[in-house]
Design a protein around this motif. Sequence first.
Motif, PDB file in Angstrom:
ATOM      1  N   MET A   1       0.818  -1.188   0.000  1.00 31.20           N
ATOM      2  CA  MET A   1       0.000   0.000   0.000  1.00 31.20           C
ATOM      3  C   MET A   1       0.867   1.260   0.000  1.00 31.20           C
ATOM      4  SD  MET A   1      -3.207  -0.892  -0.056  1.00 31.20           S
ATOM      5  CE  MET A   1      -3.893   0.682   0.277  1.00 31.20           C
ATOM      6  N   ARG A   2       1.961   1.192   0.702  1.00 30.74           N
ATOM      7  CA  ARG A   2       2.830   2.361   0.780  1.00 30.74           C
ATOM      8  C   ARG A   2       3.372   2.727  -0.587  1.00 30.74           C
ATOM      9  NH1 ARG A   2       8.198   3.834   1.442  1.00 30.74           N
ATOM     10  NH2 ARG A   2       8.501   5.603   2.835  1.00 30.74           N
ATOM     11  N   GLY A   3       3.800   1.716  -1.350  1.00 33.86           N
ATOM     12  CA  GLY A   3       4.318   1.976  -2.692  1.00 33.86           C
ATOM     13  C   GLY A   3       3.273   2.603  -3.592  1.00 33.86           C
ATOM     14  N   PHE A   4       2.024   2.177  -3.451  1.00 45.93           N
ATOM     15  CA  PHE A   4       0.973   2.758  -4.271  1.00 45.93           C
ATOM     16  C   PHE A   4       0.732   4.213  -3.897  1.00 45.93           C
ATOM     17  CE2 PHE A   4      -3.438   4.020  -4.696  1.00 45.93           C
ATOM     18  CZ  PHE A   4      -3.560   3.984  -6.067  1.00 45.93           C
ATOM     19  N   PHE A   5       0.599   4.495  -2.602  1.00 45.96           N
ATOM     20  CA  PHE A   5       0.308   5.864  -2.199  1.00 45.96           C
ATOM     21  C   PHE A   5       1.468   6.806  -2.501  1.00 45.96           C
ATOM     22  CE2 PHE A   5      -2.979   3.858   0.543  1.00 45.96           C
ATOM     23  CZ  PHE A   5      -4.062   4.514  -0.022  1.00 45.96           C
ATOM     24  N   LEU A   6       2.689   6.295  -2.490  1.00 44.38           N
ATOM     25  CA  LEU A   6       3.821   7.137  -2.877  1.00 44.38           C
ATOM     26  C   LEU A   6       3.843   7.396  -4.383  1.00 44.38           C
ATOM     27  CD1 LEU A   6       6.706   5.753  -0.648  1.00 44.38           C
ATOM     28  CD2 LEU A   6       5.471   7.913  -0.408  1.00 44.38           C
ATOM     29  N   SER A   7       3.225   6.503  -5.153  1.00 43.13           N
ATOM     30  CA  SER A   7       3.243   6.680  -6.614  1.00 43.13           C
ATOM     31  C   SER A   7       2.123   7.586  -7.113  1.00 43.13           C
ATOM     32  CB  SER A   7       3.140   5.319  -7.300  1.00 43.13           C
ATOM     33  OG  SER A   7       1.846   4.770  -7.127  1.00 43.13           O
ATOM     34  N   ILE A   8       1.195   7.994  -6.255  1.00 45.53           N
ATOM     35  CA  ILE A   8       0.137   8.915  -6.678  1.00 45.53           C
ATOM     36  C   ILE A   8       0.754  10.288  -6.888  1.00 45.53           C
ATOM     37  CG2 ILE A   8      -2.004  10.070  -6.012  1.00 45.53           C
ATOM     38  CD1 ILE A   8      -2.732   7.607  -4.402  1.00 45.53           C
ATOM     39  N   PRO A   9       0.598  10.847  -8.071  1.00 44.70           N
ATOM     40  CA  PRO A   9       1.184  12.174  -8.324  1.00 44.70           C
ATOM     41  C   PRO A   9       0.525  13.246  -7.449  1.00 44.70           C
ATOM     42  CG  PRO A   9       0.497  11.122 -10.373  1.00 44.70           C
ATOM     43  CD  PRO A   9      -0.015  10.283  -9.258  1.00 44.70           C
ATOM     44  N   MET A  39      -6.198  -1.738  -2.214  1.00 44.72           N
ATOM     45  CA  MET A  39      -6.848  -2.102  -0.955  1.00 44.72           C
ATOM     46  C   MET A  39      -7.530  -3.460  -1.071  1.00 44.72           C
ATOM     47  SD  MET A  39      -8.290   1.345   0.833  1.00 44.72           S
ATOM     48  CE  MET A  39      -9.306   1.929  -0.491  1.00 44.72           C
ATOM     49  N   GLY A  40      -8.079  -3.763  -2.247  1.00 41.81           N
ATOM     50  CA  GLY A  40      -8.669  -5.085  -2.466  1.00 41.81           C
ATOM     51  C   GLY A  40      -7.626  -6.183  -2.382  1.00 41.81           C
ATOM     52  N   ALA A  41      -6.459  -5.942  -2.993  1.00 45.25           N
ATOM     53  CA  ALA A  41      -5.377  -6.929  -2.923  1.00 45.25           C
ATOM     54  C   ALA A  41      -4.902  -7.112  -1.486  1.00 45.25           C
ATOM     55  CB  ALA A  41      -4.215  -6.489  -3.810  1.00 45.25           C
ATOM     56  N   ALA A  42      -4.766  -6.027  -0.749  1.00 49.06           N
ATOM     57  CA  ALA A  42      -4.341  -6.126   0.654  1.00 49.06           C
ATOM     58  C   ALA A  42      -5.386  -6.855   1.492  1.00 49.06           C
ATOM     59  CB  ALA A  42      -4.075  -4.733   1.216  1.00 49.06           C
ATOM     60  N   ARG A 110      -4.265  -5.738 -10.461  1.00 51.66           N
ATOM     61  CA  ARG A 110      -4.156  -4.285 -10.555  1.00 51.66           C
ATOM     62  C   ARG A 110      -3.447  -3.718  -9.329  1.00 51.66           C
ATOM     63  NH1 ARG A 110      -9.656  -2.180 -11.185  1.00 51.66           N
ATOM     64  NH2 ARG A 110      -9.977  -4.069 -12.358  1.00 51.66           N
ATOM     65  N   GLY A 111      -3.717  -4.298  -8.152  1.00 49.78           N
ATOM     66  CA  GLY A 111      -3.057  -3.849  -6.938  1.00 49.78           C
ATOM     67  C   GLY A 111      -1.567  -4.104  -6.957  1.00 49.78           C
ATOM     68  N   PHE A 112      -1.150  -5.244  -7.488  1.00 53.45           N
ATOM     69  CA  PHE A 112       0.272  -5.517  -7.655  1.00 53.45           C
ATOM     70  C   PHE A 112       0.904  -4.517  -8.603  1.00 53.45           C
ATOM     71  CE2 PHE A 112       0.057 -10.228  -6.463  1.00 53.45           C
ATOM     72  CZ  PHE A 112       0.550  -9.966  -5.212  1.00 53.45           C
ATOM     73  N   ALA A 113       0.250  -4.309  -9.745  1.00 60.62           N
ATOM     74  CA  ALA A 113       0.808  -3.420 -10.757  1.00 60.62           C
ATOM     75  C   ALA A 113       0.893  -1.985 -10.251  1.00 60.62           C
ATOM     76  CB  ALA A 113      -0.024  -3.475 -12.029  1.00 60.62           C
TER      77      ALA A 113
END
Length: 119
Positions: A1-9, A39-42, A110-113
């Motif tokens: 989740m951290r990687g995703f939220f850091l990747s949001i511009p 969040m679904g993947a987590a 999608r969550g992994f990607a």
Amino acid sequence: MRGFFLSIPIGIEKAAAVDGAGPLRTLWYVILPISIPPMGAAAVFAFIEAWNEFFFALILTRQSAQTVPLAIAQFAGQYQTVFGQMMAAAVISVAPVIVIAAIFRDQIIRGFADGMMKG
């Protein structure tokens, strides 16, 4: 989740602020909808981890309340192990995990990607 939220511009949040959205509205209408797949993947992985929990259940539960892995472990006795019944119980216990993973397959991928991208 951290990687995703850091990747949001940060530009997405700034664009919402320019359109007049406050921090809570930005979170609710902008950030949360694009974070549903991670969040679904987590959630699926948390379910699988909780379903397969053995040691906490072994230490913290009584004989009257057991999880599925503890019940399967009771098929192995001191003098005899009933492998047929043990394997049947294992297959039955894996079925809910397989069904949930199949239902949420797209969100897991999608969550992994989304979580692997760097911003």
